[in-house]
Design a protein around this motif. Structure first.
Motif, PDB file in Angstrom:
ATOM      1  N   ASP A 900      18.723 -43.991   7.412  1.00 50.69           N
ATOM      2  CA  ASP A 900      17.679 -43.235   8.114  1.00 50.69           C
ATOM      3  C   ASP A 900      18.273 -42.215   9.066  1.00 50.69           C
ATOM      4  O   ASP A 900      17.658 -41.167   9.324  1.00 50.69           O
ATOM      5  CB  ASP A 900      16.771 -44.193   8.883  1.00 50.69           C
ATOM      6  N   ILE A 901      19.447 -42.494   9.605  1.00 52.76           N
ATOM      7  CA  ILE A 901      20.107 -41.527  10.490  1.00 52.76           C
ATOM      8  C   ILE A 901      20.546 -40.301   9.696  1.00 52.76           C
ATOM      9  O   ILE A 901      20.440 -39.164  10.168  1.00 52.76           O
ATOM     10  CB  ILE A 901      21.301 -42.187  11.193  1.00 52.76           C
ATOM     11  N   PHE A 902      21.012 -40.508   8.467  1.00 52.29           N
ATOM     12  CA  PHE A 902      21.470 -39.386   7.643  1.00 52.29           C
ATOM     13  C   PHE A 902      20.323 -38.435   7.283  1.00 52.29           C
ATOM     14  O   PHE A 902      20.558 -37.245   7.057  1.00 52.29           O
ATOM     15  CB  PHE A 902      22.118 -39.897   6.360  1.00 52.29           C
ATOM     16  N   THR A 903      19.104 -38.968   7.218  1.00 50.81           N
ATOM     17  CA  THR A 903      17.984 -38.104   6.825  1.00 50.81           C
ATOM     18  C   THR A 903      17.684 -37.031   7.865  1.00 50.81           C
ATOM     19  O   THR A 903      17.055 -36.021   7.545  1.00 50.81           O
ATOM     20  CB  THR A 903      16.721 -38.941   6.603  1.00 50.81           C
ATOM     21  N   PHE A 904      18.132 -37.208   9.102  1.00 51.09           N
ATOM     22  CA  PHE A 904      17.879 -36.231  10.160  1.00 51.09           C
ATOM     23  C   PHE A 904      19.018 -35.214  10.289  1.00 51.09           C
ATOM     24  O   PHE A 904      19.036 -34.448  11.250  1.00 51.09           O
ATOM     25  CB  PHE A 904      17.705 -36.946  11.506  1.00 51.09           C
ATOM     26  N   TYR A 905      19.949 -35.194   9.339  1.00 48.10           N
ATOM     27  CA  TYR A 905      21.138 -34.348   9.457  1.00 48.10           C
ATOM     28  C   TYR A 905      20.790 -32.865   9.470  1.00 48.10           C
ATOM     29  O   TYR A 905      21.369 -32.092  10.226  1.00 48.10           O
ATOM     30  CB  TYR A 905      22.088 -34.668   8.298  1.00 48.10           C
ATOM     31  N   GLN A 940      17.099 -41.235  -1.734  1.00 44.90           N
ATOM     32  CA  GLN A 940      16.098 -41.840  -2.619  1.00 44.90           C
ATOM     33  C   GLN A 940      14.922 -42.405  -1.846  1.00 44.90           C
ATOM     34  O   GLN A 940      13.772 -42.320  -2.299  1.00 44.90           O
ATOM     35  CB  GLN A 940      16.765 -42.928  -3.468  1.00 44.90           C
ATOM     36  N   GLN A 941      15.174 -42.993  -0.694  1.00 48.30           N
ATOM     37  CA  GLN A 941      14.070 -43.574   0.067  1.00 48.30           C
ATOM     38  C   GLN A 941      13.087 -42.509   0.561  1.00 48.30           C
ATOM     39  O   GLN A 941      11.872 -42.691   0.415  1.00 48.30           O
ATOM     40  CB  GLN A 941      14.638 -44.382   1.235  1.00 48.30           C
ATOM     41  N   PRO A 942      13.539 -41.375   1.142  1.00 45.80           N
ATOM     42  CA  PRO A 942      12.557 -40.330   1.492  1.00 45.80           C
ATOM     43  C   PRO A 942      11.838 -39.749   0.289  1.00 45.80           C
ATOM     44  O   PRO A 942      10.657 -39.398   0.385  1.00 45.80           O
ATOM     45  CB  PRO A 942      13.407 -39.271   2.200  1.00 45.80           C
ATOM     46  N   PHE A 943      12.540 -39.642  -0.858  1.00 44.83           N
ATOM     47  CA  PHE A 943      11.880 -39.100  -2.052  1.00 44.83           C
ATOM     48  C   PHE A 943      10.763 -40.024  -2.518  1.00 44.83           C
ATOM     49  O   PHE A 943       9.661 -39.571  -2.856  1.00 44.83           O
ATOM     50  CB  PHE A 943      12.906 -38.896  -3.167  1.00 44.83           C
ATOM     51  N   ARG A 948       4.843 -41.226  -2.810  1.00 43.63           N
ATOM     52  CA  ARG A 948       3.679 -42.052  -2.473  1.00 43.63           C
ATOM     53  C   ARG A 948       2.690 -41.280  -1.608  1.00 43.63           C
ATOM     54  O   ARG A 948       1.480 -41.382  -1.784  1.00 43.63           O
ATOM     55  CB  ARG A 948       4.140 -43.321  -1.751  1.00 43.63           C
ATOM     56  N   GLU A 949       3.195 -40.501  -0.657  1.00 42.06           N
ATOM     57  CA  GLU A 949       2.301 -39.728   0.195  1.00 42.06           C
ATOM     58  C   GLU A 949       1.594 -38.633  -0.599  1.00 42.06           C
ATOM     59  O   GLU A 949       0.433 -38.308  -0.337  1.00 42.06           O
ATOM     60  CB  GLU A 949       3.100 -39.123   1.348  1.00 42.06           C
ATOM     61  N   ARG A 950       2.296 -38.070  -1.586  1.00 47.20           N
ATOM     62  CA  ARG A 950       1.648 -37.049  -2.417  1.00 47.20           C
ATOM     63  C   ARG A 950       0.543 -37.663  -3.264  1.00 47.20           C
ATOM     64  O   ARG A 950      -0.531 -37.064  -3.432  1.00 47.20           O
ATOM     65  CB  ARG A 950       2.701 -36.389  -3.297  1.00 47.20           C
ATOM     66  N   ASP A 951       0.795 -38.843  -3.786  1.00 48.97           N
ATOM     67  CA  ASP A 951      -0.248 -39.512  -4.567  1.00 48.97           C
ATOM     68  C   ASP A 951      -1.421 -39.934  -3.699  1.00 48.97           C
ATOM     69  O   ASP A 951      -2.587 -39.859  -4.111  1.00 48.97           O
ATOM     70  CB  ASP A 951       0.346 -40.728  -5.280  1.00 48.97           C
ATOM     71  N   ALA A 952      -1.114 -40.363  -2.461  1.00 45.23           N
ATOM     72  CA  ALA A 952      -2.194 -40.785  -1.571  1.00 45.23           C
ATOM     73  C   ALA A 952      -2.949 -39.600  -0.987  1.00 45.23           C
ATOM     74  O   ALA A 952      -4.099 -39.746  -0.555  1.00 45.23           O
ATOM     75  CB  ALA A 952      -1.638 -41.650  -0.438  1.00 45.23           C
ATOM     76  N   GLY A 953      -2.294 -38.424  -0.908  1.00 45.75           N
ATOM     77  CA  GLY A 953      -2.949 -37.230  -0.395  1.00 45.75           C
ATOM     78  C   GLY A 953      -2.986 -37.123   1.101  1.00 45.75           C
ATOM     79  O   GLY A 953      -3.686 -36.268   1.653  1.00 45.75           O
ATOM     80  N   ARG A 960       9.788 -37.482  11.073  1.00 45.22           N
ATOM     81  CA  ARG A 960      10.360 -37.739   9.761  1.00 45.22           C
ATOM     82  C   ARG A 960      11.450 -36.707   9.522  1.00 45.22           C
ATOM     83  O   ARG A 960      11.254 -35.524   9.764  1.00 45.22           O
ATOM     84  CB  ARG A 960       9.277 -37.662   8.693  1.00 45.22           C
ATOM     85  N   GLY A 961      12.624 -37.163   9.059  1.00 43.38           N
ATOM     86  CA  GLY A 961      13.726 -36.240   8.859  1.00 43.38           C
ATOM     87  C   GLY A 961      13.483 -35.272   7.723  1.00 43.38           C
ATOM     88  O   GLY A 961      13.877 -34.115   7.788  1.00 43.38           O
ATOM     89  N   VAL A 962      12.826 -35.731   6.642  1.00 46.05           N
ATOM     90  CA  VAL A 962      12.556 -34.903   5.473  1.00 46.05           C
ATOM     91  C   VAL A 962      11.072 -34.971   5.191  1.00 46.05           C
ATOM     92  O   VAL A 962      10.504 -36.065   5.069  1.00 46.05           O
ATOM     93  CB  VAL A 962      13.369 -35.377   4.246  1.00 46.05           C
TER      94      VAL A 962
END
Length: 1158
Positions: A900-905, A940-943, A948-953, A960-962
Motif C-alpha cells: 500500500d505504501i508503494f501505491t502512493f509513489y 494488482q490490488q488497486p487494479f 470492482r468500483e467500476r462495476d459498482a458505479g 487512494r494512491g491510484v
C-alpha cells in the motif's frame, strides 16, 4: 574500386584537377577518368605549384631547425622535409601549427591566382576531408549559369545512389559552378568523423579547423574575398553540405560556415573602423592638401563602404542558408554551436545583428530541451548585459522576455539555473526599474534553495537589493567618528536582514540564509561586536531605529549562532549541495583566524548575554551552543577567571530551564570543552562534574522515601522536580560518561519491582521483556485511536521505535549472552499501523477538505475537525513514514505490508518519493523475490479495486494512491525505472510478468477475462526483460491464450495484442542488452536490408517447453486480490497468508531464459 584512404588523400587533388580540365573539354558535363593531353598538362602545372608550396613549408621548418648542430640535427631536418613533402593536401597541414598553415595558405593564394578552379577544388577537397569522408571527390561544370530554373531543377534531381556490386555509395552536391560527386565505401562508418573524436583529439581538431577558416579569411581580406567568385563558391558548398542528411557533413560544414561568418565580421568591423577614422585624418591634414586629396579620400571611403555592404550581403546569405536551418537541428551539438556563434555576432557587430530580428532566436533557443543549448543562450545574454554600450539596444528584449528569464531560475539543470541567476543579478545592477517588486520576491526566495551556488547568487542579489541600500545614506551622515557611522550602518543592515526573514515566512532555519549571504556579506555576518552590541542594547533606547522586539532578539541570536558555525565549520549544511569540499591553504588560515577572533570575543561577551536573557529560553538555547565552536587550542583558555565565569553562568541558566533544548545545548558545549585534546578541559571538566553531582544529590534527596509496595508515590510538586532533574541528567547522559554516579541503582525504585528476585535468570528476563513488549504494543494500539492527535502520533512513533530496537537487538546479540525472545505484532496491530500511515501521512489537503455533493452537514463538520488534527508539518509525516518503512525492512512486518505504501509513489513523489524509492531498493537487498511480490501486489490490488468500483458505479475514495487506470500505468512506469542491473534482477522481472499473466487468465474460459486491461499495465515492464526471457514469457503467454482465445481481432482483446507487441519489440534497451545502441544517421542502406531481409513474426502457436515451479505465488495471494470483501479483511488475509514452499526446479530448453511456472 575505392583506393586506400592514404593514397586517396594524396591523389585527391590531382584527380580533382584532372576532372576539372576534362569538364571544360566535354560539353555534356560528364566526368572522364582517362588521362588525355589536357589532363597531363594540368597535372604538370599543378606539380610545379605544389613544389613552390612545399618549399615554403620546408623553409618555415628548416629555419626553426637551423639552431641544431651535428649529424643528428641534419637527419631530423631531412626527416621533417620528407614528412612535409608527403603532406600534399590542405587537410594535412592544419595540424602543423600557425606558421605552416600561414605558408600553405599563401601558396594556395598564388595557385588561385594562376588557376582559380583548380585551387577552389583543392579547398573543396579540404572541407570534404574534414567531414571524415575518405572517398573520392569528382566534379563537373554547371553550364546552366544563366538559367536559374534549370539550376533549381538540377539541384532537385541530385540524389544519393549506391552500387551494390562494387560496395560504393555516392552523393551529389551543387557548389556553383561545380556539381560535386562524393563517392565512399558502403561499409564506412558515417557516425565517426573528426569533430566527435574522443577528447582531446576532437577539441584539437575543432580548434584547428576554426583557425584555418579564420586565417584563410584574414590572408584573403585584401582582394580575394571581394572577387565575387571565391565566396560565392565557398558559401554555396558549405550551405549545401550543411543541409545534408549525413550528420558528419552537416555538423562540420555548419561549424565552418558560422566561423566563416565570424571571420567576415572581423573584416567588416575593421572596414567600419577605417570609415570612421577617415574624416579625422582629413581634418588633421594641412589645408593645402585637403583640396587635392578630398576627392581621393571620398572615393576610398566609398569603396570601403561598398566592400562592407558586399560583406553584409554575404553574411546575410550565410545566416539564411545555414543558421536558419541548423539552429533547429535534431542534434544538440549543432544547435549549441549556432546559438553560441549568434551571441558572438551580436557582440562583435552589434550595428547589424543586435536587433530584435536576431534577439528573438536567443529567446526561442532558451526553451530547448537540452541544457547545454539553454546554457549557451544564458552565456550570450550575460555578455550583452555586461557591456554598457549594448544596453540601450536591449530594452525591448528585456521587457518582453523577462518572465522567461525568471522562470529559468527554476531550471532542472543546476548550472542553467545558476547562470540565469547571475544574469538577473547583472540586469538588476545595470538596468534600473526593470525588475518589479514581485519579481524580486520570487528571486529572493532562492536563498533557501538546496543548491549552494544558486543560493549564494540569490544572496548576492539580496545584499545588493536590501542590505546595501543604506550604505550611501550612512556615508552622507555627519558623524563624529567613523566607528559610530559603521556601527549605525551595521545596525541598519542587521535589522533589514531580520525584517526580510520575518516577512518571507518560507523557512524555519536561519542557518541557510546565513550560508547564502556568507560569500557576499561575510564582513557583516562576522561583525560579532556589532551583533552582540545590538543584542545588549536596551529595547527602549532613545536612539531611533535601534531597538529590537522580542522576536527579533531571538532571531538575531540564531543569526549569531549561524555565523559562528559558518566561520568555524565552513559551508557544509545538510540538504544543501554544490559547496566546495576541499579548502585551500588560504581559506584554512582565514578559518583559523575567524575561530580565534570569535573565541576571544564571545568568551568575554557571552556571560553578559546569558545574564540579560537568562529568563528567555528561546535566546539562551542559541547562545549556549556558541562555546562548542570555540577554538580547541586557544590562548584565551588560560584566562581561567573568564572561563569560570562563563561556565558558572551556563550552570545558572541550566538551573532555570530544563526544556526548549537548553540542556541539550549545554551538554554539547561541555562535550567540546571537556575533550581530552582541548585546552579548556582542566577548567570545564570540574565544572561539569560539579553540576552533575549537584543534580544527583538533589535526586537522592527527592527519592529518600522508599516506594510503597511496588508503586512509587510522590506529590505533584515532587514529581515535577524529579522530572526536571531527570531531563538534565538525560541530556548529559547522551553526551558524557556518567557511570561513576551509578544512576541505574539510583533510579531503580522508579521501575517495577521483580517479585523480590534481585537477579532473574536470563530466560525469565527474556520472557519478561517480551511481556513488556506485548503490554506496550497493546497500550500503543489503544492510543492510536485516541482523541488527541499528539497522543496518537507519539504512540505510533513509540511503538515503531521499540519494535525496531527489539529487532536490532536480536540481530546484534552476542552468542554467549542471553537473547531476546522473538515477538511478532498481532495482525490487528499491523493493520492499525498501516491504516495510521495511510490516514495521517498521505494527506491531500486540497482533496480532503473539499466536501462532496450530497454529504450531510454533520459529516462535513466531523471531517473538518479531523483534518485540523492532522499533521501539517512535512517533516513529521516523513518521520512517521520512515519509521513504518524501518519495520518492514527489519522484518518486524511482512514485506507485503509495504504494498500500500508503494501505491502512493507517484501521487506523493515530491514529498515522499525518496523514502519510498529507498524502501524499494533496500527491500531488494533483504529479499528480492519478496520485494517483487510486494511490488506486484501494489499493482494488482488497486487494479482489482478499480474494477470492482467500476462495476459498482461508485466514486473512488479520496485517500487512494491510484484512482484511474492511467495512474496505475504511470505507477508501473515509475516502478519499472527502479530496476537497475537487469542481469541480477532478471528473476524479479520474470516474476512480475508471470504473476501478471496468471492474474489476468485465472479461471479463463471462452470469453475475455475481466482483468484483461491489466496487460497494458504489465507492458510497462516489458522493456526490462532480456531477449531470452522475452521469448520465455511470450511462450508462457501463448500457453494461456492460444487454445482458448476465440477471436483476437475484437476490440476487447486489444490489451493482449498490445502486451504481445511489447514482448516482440526488438528495439528496447533491455532487448539489446550487451549490444551497441549506436544508430547510423542518414538513410538506411537498401542493399543491406535486401540481403538481410525483413523480420516478420507469424501467428502465435502453443509452446511445448519444460517449465519449473520455482518462486511460485500461493493461491492466497490471488484470493486477497479477487475477493469481494472489504479492504480491512483483504489486508488481514494478506498478513495471515501462508508462505508456499520452494519446489524443485526442472530443466528448461533455453539455458539463458529464466524459468516460468507451468
Amino acid at each position: 574500386m575505392i583506393p586506400d584512404p592514404a593514397s586517396a588523400a594524396a591523389s585527391g587533388p590531382s584527380k580533382l584537377n584532372k576532372s576539372s580540365s576534362q569538364a571544360e573539354k566535354n560539353p555534356s558535363g560528364a566526368v572522364n577518368n582517362s588521362e588525355d593531353e589536357s589532363g597531363n598538362e594540368n597535372r604538370r602545372r599543378r606539380g610545379r605549384r605544389r613544389k613552390r608550396t612545399h618549399k615554403e613549408v620546408e623553409n618555415v621548418t628548416s629555419e626553426k631547425a637551423e639552431s641544431g648542430r651535428g649529424s643528428v640535427g641534419k637527419d631530423n631536418v631531412c626527416r621533417r622535409k620528407r614528412a612535409h613533402a608527403e603532406a600534399v593536401t590542405l587537410f594535412d597541414v592544419i595540424s602543423m601549427g600557425p606558421s605552416a598553415m600561414r605558408a600553405v595558405i599563401d601558396g594556395w593564394k598564388e595557385a588561385y591566382a594562376e588557376d582559380r578552379d583548380a585551387a577552389l577544388l583543392d579547398l573543396v577537397g579540404f572541407f570534404v576531408r574534414c567531414c571524415g569522408c575518405k572517398g573520392v571527390v569528382t566534379a563537373e561544370m554547371c553550364h546552366a549559369k544563366g538559367d536559374s530554373k534549370a539550376m533549381d531543377k538540377m539541384v532537385d534531381e541530385l540524389v544519393e545512389d549506391s552500387d551494390e556490386v562494387a560496395g560504393l555509395q555516392s552523393q551529389k552536391f551543387l557548389a556553383f559552378p561545380w556539381i560535386l560527386t562524393f563517392t565512399w565505401p558502403t561499409h564506412a562508418d558515417s557516425s565517426e568523423y573528426p569533430l566527435i573524436q574522443p577528447a582531446p583529439r576532437g577539441r584539437r581538431f575543432h580548434s584547428e579547423l576554426c583557425d584555418f577558416v579564420r586565417m584563410l579569411v584574414c590572408r584573403c581580406r585584401r582582394s580575394l574575398i571581394f572577387d565575387g567568385y571565391l565566396m560565392t563558391a565557398l558559401v554555396s558548398l558549405l550551405s549545401h553540405l550543411s543541409d545534408s542528411r549525413v550528420r558528419a557533413f552537416r555538423h562540420t560544414c555548419t561549424l565552418a560556415a558560422v566561423k566563416l561568418l565570424s571571420s567576415l565580421i572581423d573584416v567588416a568591423v575593421s572596414l567600419s573602423t577605417s570609415v570612421e577614422k577617415s574624416p579625422k585624418l582629413q581634418q588633421a591634414q594641412r589645408p593645402s592638401r585637403q583640396k587635392t586629396q578630398a576627392e581621393r579620400a571620398l572615393q576610398e571611403v566609398e569603396e570601403v563602404r561598398e566592400k562592407r555592404a558586399e560583406l553584409e550581403r554575404t553574411m546575410d546569405v550565410i545566416f539564411k542558408a545555414v543558421f536558419l536551418k541548423r539552429y533547429r537541428d535534431v542534434h544538440p551539438e549543432i544547435r549549441s554551436l549556432c546559438v553560441e556563434e549568434l551571441a558572438l555576432w551580436m557582440r562583435r557587430y552589434s550595428s547589424v545583428f543586435l536587433t530584435d530580428t536576431y534577439l528573438k532566436y536567443m529567446d526561442w533557443m532558451s526553451y530547448d530541451k537540452i541544457p547545454d543549448v539553454r546554457l549557451k543562450c544564458v552565456f550570450g545574454l550575460q555578455s550583452f548585459y555586461g557591456d554598457p554600450v549594448l544596453l540601450p539596444e536591449l530594452d525591448l528584449f528585456t521587457g518582453r522576455f523577462k518572465d522567461r528569464l525568471i522562470a529559468m531560475t527554476l531550471d532542472k539543470d543546476n548550472e542553467v539555473a545558476f547562470q540565469t541567476m547571475r544574469l538577473l543579478l547583472l540586469i538588476s545592477k545595470t538596468c534600473e526599474d526593470v525588475l518589479s517588486a514581485d519579481d524580486y520576491e520570487l528571486l529572493l526566495r532562492l536563498v533557501y534553495c538546496s543548491q549552494r551556488p544558486l543560493a549564494a547568487t540569490a544572496g548576492e542579489l539580496l545584499f545588493f537589493r536590501l542590505l546595501s541600500a543604506d550604505e550611501a545614506a550612512a556615508n552622507n551622515r555627519d558623524e563624529k567618528s567613523q566607528e559610530e557611522a559603521h556601527k549605525r550602518q551595521s545596525f541598519a543592515r542587521l535589522k533589514a536582514l531580520l525584517e526580510f526573514y520575518q516577512n518571507s515566512k518560507l523557512h524555519a532555519h536561519v542557518v541557510y540564509l546565513v550560508d547564502s549571504l556568507w560569500d557576499c556579506s561575510g564582513g557583516l555576518l562576522k561583525d560579532w561586536p556589532a551583533i552582540t552590541s545590538l543584542l545588549l542594547q536596551d529595547p527602549h533606547s532613545p536612539s531611533p531605529g535601534t531597538g529590537l522586539t522580542r522576536e527579533e532578539e531571538a532571531l538575531l541570536a540564531e543569526v549569531a549562532l549561524a555565523s559562528v558555525r559558518q566561520a568555524s565549520e565552513g559551508p557544509t549544511l545538510a540538504g544543501r549541495s554544490g559547496a566546495k569540499k576541499v579548502m585551500s591553504s588560504r581559506e584554512k588560515k582565514v578559518q583559523l583566524d575567524d575561530c580565534a577572533t570569535l573565541t576571544q570575543h564571545f568568551l568575554t561577551v557571552l556571560p553578559h548575554l546569558l545574564a540579560k536573557f537568562s529568563a528567555r529560553w528561546d535566546v539562551v538555547a542559541s547562545l549556549m551552543r556558541i562555546p562548542q565552536y570555540f577554538l580547541p587550542e586557544s590562548p584565551a583558555a588560560q584566562n581561567t577567571q573568564s572561563v569560570s565565569r562563563l561556565l558558572a553562568d551556563i550552570g545558572l541558566v541550566l538551573e532555570a530551564h530544563a526544556d526548549g533544548g537548553v540542556p541539550e545545548a549545554a551538554s554539547r558545549s561541555f562535550l567540546r570543552l571537556c575533550a581530552e585534546e582541548s585546552s579548556w578541559g582542566p577548567t570545564a571538566r570540574p565544572a561539569r562534574d560539579s553540576m552533575v553531582r549537584g543534580w544527583v544529590e538533589h535526586l537522592q534527596v527527592l527519592l529518600t522515601d522508599s516506594p510503597e509496595g511496588s508503586i512509587f508515590s510522590a506529590d505533584e510538586e515532587q514529581t515535577g522536580d524529579i522530572l526536571v532533574t531527570l531531563k538534565k541528567l538525560c541530556a548529559f547522559h547522551n553526551c558524557h560518561d556518567l557511570s561513576c554516579w551509578n544512576l541505574f541503582d539510583l533510579l531503580s525504585p522508579l521501575l517495577p519491582v521483580h517479585g523480590g528476585q534481585e537477579g532473574p535468570p536470563p530466560q525469565e528476563e527474556a520472557e519478561c521483556q517480551r511481556l513488556q513488549l506485548r503490554v506496550l504494543s497493546e497500550a500503543s494500539h489503544r492510543c492510536l485511536s485516541h482523541a488527541d492527535h499528539s497522543v496518537r502520533r507519539q504512540a505510533f512513533l513509540g511503538v515503531c521505535d521499540v519494535l525496531s530496537a527489539h529487532s536490532y537487538q536480536r540481530r546484534v546479540r552476542h552468542p554467549t549472552s542471553w537473547s531476546p525472545l522473538p515477538y511478532t505484532p498481532t495482525p490487528k496491530l499491523q493493520m492499525a499501523l498501516l491504516n495510521f500511515v495511510c490516514k495521517n501521512v498521505f494527506v491531500d489537503a486540497d482533496c480532503d477538505r473539499q466536501s462532496e455533493a450530497g454529504r450531510h452537514a454533520e459529516k462535513e463538520k466531523e471531517k473538518e475537525d479531523e483534518d485540523e488534527e492532522m499533521p501539517e508539518d512535512l517533516d513529521g509525516r516523513r518521520r512517521m513514514l520512515a519509521a513504518y518503512c524501518k519495520l518492514v525492512l527489519r522484518g518486524v512486518l511482512d514485506m507485503s505490508m509495504a504494498a500500500d505504501i508503494f501505491t502512493f509513489y507517484v501521487k506523493y513523489h515530491r514529498d515522499f518519493g525518496d523514502i519510498i524509492k529507498e524502501t524499494v531498493h533496500r527491500s531488494r537487498l533483504v529479499d528480492k523475490l519478496e520485494s517483487t511480490r510486494a511490488l506486484v501486489l501494489s499493482l494488482q490490488q488497486p487494479f482489482a479495486r478499480l474494477e470492482r468500483e467500476r462495476d459498482a458505479g461508485g466514486p473512488p475514495p479520496v485517500r487512494r494512491g491510484v484512482r484511474t487506470l492511467g495512474g496505475l500505468k504511470e505507477l508501473a512506469k515509475r516502478l519499472a525505472l527502479t530496476f537497475g542491473d537487469l542481469v541480477k534482477l532478471r528473476e524479479c522481472v520474470v516474476l512480475i510478468h508471470r504473476s501478471g499473466i496468471e492474474f489476468v487468465f485465472l479461471d479463463f474460459g471462452r470469453s475475455a477475462p475481466a482483468f484483461l486491461p491489466y496487460l497494458s499495465v504489465l507492458a510497462e515492464f516489458s522493456s526490462k526483460l532480456l531477449k531470452p526471457d522475452k521469448r520465455t514469457v511470450l511462450a508462457y503467454l501463448q500457453k494461456h491464450t492460444s487454445e482458448r482465445a476465440a477471436d483476437l481481432r475484437e476490440e476487447r482483446w486489444q490489451p493482449l495484442l498490445y502486451y504481445r507487441g511489447s514482448l516482440l519489440a526488438e528495439g528496447d534497451a533491455a532487448g539489446s542488452h550487451g549490444s551497441s545502441d549506436r544508430k547510423r544517421s542518414g538513410r538506411s542502406n537498401p542493399a543491406k536490408n535486401k540481403r538481410e531481409g525483413t523480420k516478420s513474426y507469424g501467428p502465435l502457436s502453443p509452446a511445448e517447453t519444460q517449465v519449473g515451479r520455482d518462486h511460485c505465488l500461493s493461491p492466497s495471494f490471488y484470493l486477497v486480490i479477487l475477493s469481494s470483501t472489504s479492504t480491512r479483511h483483504e489486508r488481514e488475509a494478506l498478513v495471515n497468508k501462508r508462505r508456499p514452499t520452494q519446489p524443485t526446479r526442472s530443466p528448461c530448453d533455453d539455458e539463458d531464459a529464466v524459468e516460468v511456472e507451468n
